[in-house]
Design an enzyme around this catalytic site. Sequence first.
Site, short mmCIF file in Angstrom:
data_model
loop_
_atom_site.label_atom_id
_atom_site.label_comp_id
_atom_site.label_asym_id
_atom_site.label_seq_id
_atom_site.Cartn_x
_atom_site.Cartn_y
_atom_site.Cartn_z
N PHE B 105 5.21 -3.29 2.66
CA PHE B 105 6.06 -2.52 3.29
C PHE B 105 6.18 -1.10 4.17
O PHE B 105 6.19 -0.14 2.52
CB PHE B 105 7.94 -2.23 2.98
N GLN B 106 6.65 -0.45 4.95
CA GLN B 106 6.16 0.69 5.82
C GLN B 106 4.87 1.55 4.78
O GLN B 106 4.80 2.92 4.29
CB GLN B 106 7.38 1.76 4.19
N LYS B 155 3.85 6.72 -4.23
CA LYS B 155 5.18 6.42 -5.33
C LYS B 155 4.81 6.78 -6.64
O LYS B 155 5.35 7.08 -7.35
CB LYS B 155 6.26 5.41 -4.86
#
Lengths: 186, 575
Positions: B105-106, B155
């Site tokens: 996602f993204q 992240k």
Amino acid sequence: MSPLQIKKGSSKHSAYDLRDPNAEVIETHTLTVIVDNESGVLARVIGLFSARGYNIDSLTVAEVDHLGHRSRITVVTSGTPQVIVQIKAQLERMVIVHEVHDLTVEGPSVQRELALFKVRGQGEHRIEALRLAEIFRANVVDSTLESFVFEMTGTPEKVDAFAELMRPLGLVEVARTGVAALARGA
Amino acid sequence: MVVEALKDQGVEVVFGYPGGAVLPIYDEIFQQNDIRHILVRHEQGAIHAAEGYARSTGKPGVVLVTSGPGATNVVTGIVDALMDSIPIVVLSGQVPTFMIGSDAFQEGDTVGITRPCTKMNWLVKETDKLAETIHQAFHVATAGRPGPVLVDIPKDVQFATGAYVEKPTVQTGHYAPRVAGDAEMIERMVELIETAEKPVFYTGGGVINSGPAASQLLREWVEATGFPITSTLMGLGAYPASGKSWLGMLGMHGTYQANWAMHDCDVMINIGARFDDRITGRINAFSPGSTRIHVDIDPSSVNKVIRADVPIIGDVAHVLEAALDLWKARGRKVNREAVGRWWAQIEEWKSVDCLAYKPGSSVIRPQHAVARLEALTKGMDRYITTEVGQHQMWAAQYLGFEEPNRWMTSGGLGTMGYGLPASIGVQIAHPDALVINVAGEASWLMNMQEMGTAVQYRAPVKQFILNNERLGMVRQWQELLHGERYSHSWSEALPDFVKLAEAFGCKGIRCDNEADLDDAIREMLAYDGPVIFDCIVEKHENCFPMIPSGNAHNDMILGEVDTQGVIGASGAVLV
């Protein structure tokens, strides 16, 4: 316009181009580019060539200094003298590039390419292929009753010449590595 | 660690927009007070604001965005910064390292997408390399010819703790562009200046980027030699518009005298400009009789488009200082008599008064609106940004810039939607200054959401919109080139800008009569807060003078003459 009288190349002291920029002479140059061995480096260099519309006639790349984390890219390119100078300047300003050398300009150099040729044939053709291979110092690295695979190292011109000779004798496939090059001398 | 590294680099402001893949960094930002974060409304606004910040301060602009769409939305600004040589550091979040390549996602291949449009970019996969990479990024963005860089941070790398490395201990690597010019070439430059009969200084954004010292040295030399000087769009302000040697901007919409001087000169002194196609016109007719000196920090700019006779690779301030010292030491020689004759010729060109426009009726002429803005803001601590189009050229022609770093416009890329966010970035850097975005209504709408940012941060930016209900420059080209077939070049269903201003919580002013213009502008200037100024102007005004594509410098259109067929088929394809 007559061919250039001035020696090919640019002054080492500056970007001063000694050549006639109007001469539409297409030259072929071999450039050696020393780069950081990082992911994406090859994409960066190739991207420069495609984005600015420069030609790549051949390109080889491999790590040459594991400790120093350096790779060497050898690229054969063609263009007008102005374009060649511009390619060099564009490469030199990239952050990942350490050195750029134009081997075509900077003095004599050794250029070699490795090539593999698959030749299929029988009878006279087969014998002729073997004979020529010997003259060109090509090795037989694979053989069946109706085919050979030759391995040859040489200048691109020599590889071209051998391929031309093999064509009527049953050449089916060619694999070439592209040029690796070093300046001559110490 | 990211925030630590930014502090170490002296960063005071970050423009950004949060999202899933940068939350750990936003969490750090929340827990400190040294770095101010400006929340924009769209990531493109963040990067243009950072560009405005960078251009008006000389410091790098910093942008923080999330992965995927956050990163792709800044691509336009990255290309813009690359074309105009603006130092920008973009930090983007990325999906965790173990998910890269899984179409998470993204997820987007941010380093792949931005590779051709950054000076350099990095994907940091190891936390221990994070601080070092950020320091390296700042070095690359600001060293040599400035430009944008991007650091993509997964992240998991943001969450992990690693060893922080301080700025001074980081090796900045081998990247060290040359700043001092070649002594032999500088000597040739000085020789040419001593003997030149029809010289012209042609300066560009490189003078601004080199810093205030470069502008000072340039001014000193221009005054001492008495040579005429013109500048590109990017270089306005390096030499003051009120200076006696100033010819005005050159190029496609440059002044008559500047372009003729470039065409007829015998020595062209290019300082920090790159012979852009908007400057040169037809290459093979460009300044046929001149010997060209070209000072540029980027070796790839020299001999790229126009052959330089005296190429000098180096930083403008360094080269100017060395050359000026040498010129002084050799006795400050100039061919006064010849240069005097040259000036007489230039005065003749000046007398054409190429920027004259027809006096208006009650309908406001856009040139007049800009000229009044100039008159009413003269002497103020003023910063100007623009969008892209006719209004941009009128701003460049009719506003006078006395200092560098006061003029922020998208030159190389020509990005519509640049001016509003850029004006916010400028105002954040200079809270007490007067910041005006001279805009066209169509460009302005492209990033109008940033009005919310201006209101939130009480940035009193003045949006001076020349509203002709047209894509004016497109319309002008269609008139000149495409048989007056105005395909999709008008603005229909425009918002009511005054009501729009009220909706945003700022002030709206509309002016549609020349008699009211001065008072309306004064009202805008006096208002303490952001203003949207809807200046209704003549709808079919064209921007002149103009060198049509494919023409030479001495082949200009001056005004509303019969302009049919002035651009041949070969020029039409040149854009």
